[in-house]
Write a protein that holds these residues in place. Structure first.
Motif, mmCIF file in Angstrom:
data_model
loop_
_atom_site.group_PDB
_atom_site.id
_atom_site.type_symbol
_atom_site.label_atom_id
_atom_site.label_comp_id
_atom_site.label_asym_id
_atom_site.label_seq_id
_atom_site.Cartn_x
_atom_site.Cartn_y
_atom_site.Cartn_z
ATOM 1 N N GLN A 157 0.812 -1.218 0.000
ATOM 2 C CA GLN A 157 0.000 0.000 0.000
ATOM 3 C C GLN A 157 0.846 1.269 0.000
ATOM 4 O O GLN A 157 0.466 2.275 -0.597
ATOM 5 C CB GLN A 157 -0.952 -0.007 1.191
ATOM 6 C CG GLN A 157 -2.038 -1.071 1.089
ATOM 7 C CD GLN A 157 -3.066 -0.960 2.209
ATOM 8 O OE1 GLN A 157 -3.459 0.133 2.597
ATOM 9 N NE2 GLN A 157 -3.521 -2.096 2.707
ATOM 10 N N GLU A 161 0.617 4.388 -2.669
ATOM 11 C CA GLU A 161 0.470 5.790 -2.285
ATOM 12 C C GLU A 161 1.545 6.664 -2.935
ATOM 13 O O GLU A 161 1.286 7.789 -3.364
ATOM 14 C CB GLU A 161 0.552 5.928 -0.764
ATOM 15 C CG GLU A 161 -0.621 5.334 -0.004
ATOM 16 C CD GLU A 161 -1.844 6.242 -0.016
ATOM 17 O OE1 GLU A 161 -1.741 7.390 -0.500
ATOM 18 O OE2 GLU A 161 -2.909 5.799 0.458
ATOM 19 N N LYS A 191 -9.225 -2.512 -1.219
ATOM 20 C CA LYS A 191 -9.891 -1.338 -0.644
ATOM 21 C C LYS A 191 -9.055 -0.079 -0.848
ATOM 22 O O LYS A 191 -9.580 0.986 -1.208
ATOM 23 C CB LYS A 191 -10.143 -1.561 0.845
ATOM 24 C CG LYS A 191 -11.203 -2.609 1.148
ATOM 25 C CD LYS A 191 -11.353 -2.814 2.651
ATOM 26 C CE LYS A 191 -12.354 -3.927 2.952
ATOM 27 N NZ LYS A 191 -12.448 -4.190 4.422
ATOM 28 N N ALA A 192 -7.751 -0.207 -0.633
ATOM 29 C CA ALA A 192 -6.859 0.940 -0.810
ATOM 30 C C ALA A 192 -6.820 1.368 -2.268
ATOM 31 O O ALA A 192 -6.779 2.571 -2.582
ATOM 32 C CB ALA A 192 -5.459 0.586 -0.315
ATOM 33 N N GLN A 194 -9.224 1.029 -4.585
ATOM 34 C CA GLN A 194 -10.461 1.731 -4.942
ATOM 35 C C GLN A 194 -10.454 3.150 -4.361
ATOM 36 O O GLN A 194 -10.831 4.114 -5.044
ATOM 37 C CB GLN A 194 -11.663 0.956 -4.413
ATOM 38 C CG GLN A 194 -12.998 1.447 -4.951
ATOM 39 C CD GLN A 194 -13.246 0.999 -6.381
ATOM 40 O OE1 GLN A 194 -13.300 -0.183 -6.668
ATOM 41 N NE2 GLN A 194 -13.384 1.953 -7.286
ATOM 42 N N ALA A 195 -9.991 3.273 -3.137
ATOM 43 C CA ALA A 195 -9.994 4.575 -2.475
ATOM 44 C C ALA A 195 -9.049 5.561 -3.155
ATOM 45 O O ALA A 195 -9.385 6.745 -3.318
ATOM 46 C CB ALA A 195 -9.612 4.402 -1.009
ATOM 47 N N ILE A 196 -7.891 5.091 -3.562
ATOM 48 C CA ILE A 196 -6.918 6.014 -4.155
ATOM 49 C C ILE A 196 -7.352 6.449 -5.550
ATOM 50 O O ILE A 196 -7.085 7.575 -5.973
ATOM 51 C CB ILE A 196 -5.504 5.393 -4.160
ATOM 52 C CG1 ILE A 196 -4.449 6.500 -4.174
ATOM 53 C CG2 ILE A 196 -5.300 4.427 -5.318
ATOM 54 C CD1 ILE A 196 -3.048 6.025 -3.845
ATOM 55 N N CYS A 197 -8.060 5.566 -6.258
ATOM 56 C CA CYS A 197 -8.603 5.951 -7.567
ATOM 57 C C CYS A 197 -9.630 7.073 -7.399
ATOM 58 O O CYS A 197 -9.655 8.032 -8.188
ATOM 59 C CB CYS A 197 -9.252 4.747 -8.253
ATOM 60 S SG CYS A 197 -8.076 3.567 -8.944
ATOM 61 N N GLU A 198 -10.446 6.965 -6.376
ATOM 62 C CA GLU A 198 -11.449 7.992 -6.123
ATOM 63 C C GLU A 198 -10.796 9.297 -5.662
ATOM 64 O O GLU A 198 -11.209 10.390 -6.061
ATOM 65 C CB GLU A 198 -12.444 7.486 -5.079
ATOM 66 C CG GLU A 198 -13.292 6.320 -5.581
ATOM 67 C CD GLU A 198 -14.109 5.645 -4.498
ATOM 68 O OE1 GLU A 198 -14.058 6.123 -3.336
ATOM 69 O OE2 GLU A 198 -14.780 4.640 -4.796
ATOM 70 N N ARG A 199 -9.749 9.173 -4.852
ATOM 71 C CA ARG A 199 -9.083 10.370 -4.326
ATOM 72 C C ARG A 199 -8.410 11.178 -5.429
ATOM 73 O O ARG A 199 -8.461 12.409 -5.440
ATOM 74 C CB ARG A 199 -8.044 9.965 -3.275
ATOM 75 C CG ARG A 199 -7.447 11.149 -2.527
ATOM 76 C CD ARG A 199 -6.197 10.780 -1.745
ATOM 77 N NE ARG A 199 -6.295 9.478 -1.087
ATOM 78 C CZ ARG A 199 -5.251 8.796 -0.637
ATOM 79 N NH1 ARG A 199 -4.026 9.299 -0.792
ATOM 80 N NH2 ARG A 199 -5.409 7.629 -0.049
#
Length: 386
Positions: A157, A161, A191-192, A194-199
């Protein structure tokens, strides 16, 4: 002397006929085919419904080009949309072409060019898909690659990042790396991701060329990882041996693939669509997908029971009927010995035996395959710690 370029290291088997989970060679030798054309013949060889669909189509229309509306494309596209998170479909002829289309669509729709992919990934051998592939052996000898690709370690992860920025157009992944050793993405990493794509407002591209079309027990493997990809790429099992590939994309991407922006002469031709429609109609049946999960659990359990005490076996991993036996040694001799005993399996990297039976395989055929692999491993020293 062969007139073929020597791009393949051929095995000493000449298949003449296939039926179900079996191949018969020119000498009459019978093999359990736990390769399935490398996750292609998901319904087995010469499936009667697929054969019938193709035979009917060859007597009506082969090719007209995409200047015309092809009704089969609409039906197959609807099946893919109905069973995925996507809204629109583009048809091509292979997984590499599907991944090329994904790279183009991601760059055009976002206006950005940087793409992050994973080490040990495999996305194809065309210029763009090769650049997306995180393996030096695929790159070597071909000169400068398409720029702005970054390769990071799966399930790391912090590396994720560090790699993704506001200039990243997409992250391109396999949730289970096939050529890379049957390596699974962790739930936390998913989960990480998906979240980073959205961020960062970047697209998530999931390469389902090997994992899709029921191979892991769901229509697509991403469903088991809680992901919602913007782009899904397909081929292999979509045609059960007939060349066909596809890209599925979400509604927001529609305008970026406007008339003239991309194309394929043979993509979505009537022959391919007749086959793909039949394949999807069979594989997307809930009872078939349930059976893949059941047989996959059975295969994994039997492998662990029979091979768990072997010193050279490090791990048995996978989902559904996509399973890898990771070993401490190179597996080429193991694969050859299995072949001599009538079982066809293949490597996933130098130290993993890859097992990809047809989805219609029986439990008795699984038992036979596990028995052959067990016998082969028992003959290798050190063999067992009791």
């Amino acid at each position: 002397m062969s007139a073929l370029f020597p791009t393949y290291a051929r095995w000493n088997v000449k298949p003449e006929k296939g039926i179900g989970s079996k191949i018969i060679d020119v000498d009459g030798n019978e093999y359990l085919d736990f390769i399935s054309g490398i996750a292609v013949c998901n319904l087995g060889h010469c499936h009667p419904k697929v054969t019938d669909a193709l035979e009917k189509q060859i007597h009506t229309l082969w090719h007209v080009s995409n200047l015309f509306e092809i009704e089969g494309q609409e039906r197959v596209a609807q099946l893919l949309v109905d069973h995925s998170v996507g809204d629109y479909v583009f048809f091509c002829n292979s997984g590499a072409e599907a991944n090329e289309a994904a790279i183009k669509l991601a760059r055009k729709s976002t206006g950005k060019h940087h793409i992050v992919s994973l080490q040990n990934s495999f996305h194809g051998r065309t210029t763009g898909s090769m650049a997306a592939t995180g393996q030096d052996k695929i790159h070597n000898g071909f000169g400068p690659l398409l720029t702005e690709f970054t390769y990071i370690e799966m399930n790391n992860q912090s590396a994720l990042e560090e790699a993704v920025t506001n200039n990243t157009a997409a992250i391109m992944v396999e949730v289970i790396q096939g050529e890379g050793g049957i390596r699974l993405m962790s739930d936390d990493y998913a989960k990480a991701l998906q979240a980073i794509c959205e961020r960062y407002n970047c697209l998530l591209i999931i390469d389902e060329v090997q994992t899709g079309i029921g191979r892991t027990g769901t229509a697509f493997a991403y469903e088991q990882f809680g992901l919602s990809p913007d782009i899904i790429t397909l081929a292999k099992g979509l045609g059960n041996g007939f060349p066909v590939g596809a890209l599925i994309g979400k509604e927001t991407l529609k305008d970026s693939f406007s008339p003239g922006s991309h194309g394929s002469t043979f993509g979505g031709n009537p022959l391919a669509m007749a086959v793909a429609e039949t394949v999807l109609s069979e594989i997307f049946k809930p009872e078939l997908l349930d059976s893949v999960q059941n047989k996959g659990e059975f295969l994994t359990k039997e492998l662990k029971n029979k091979l768990g005490s072997f010193e050279i076996v490090e791990e048995i991993r996978g989902k559904g009927l996509m399973v890898g036996v990771a070993c401490q040694i190179e597996v080429a001799p193991i694969i050859e010995a299995c072949r001599e005993k009538g079982l066809l399996v293949l490597p996933a990297g130098p130290k993993v035996v890859r097992i990809l039976p047809p989805l219609i395989v029986t439990k008795s055929e699984i038992n036979k395959a596990v028995e052959i692999l067990t016998d082969v491993l028992a003959s290798i020293k050190p063999s067992v710690s009791v």
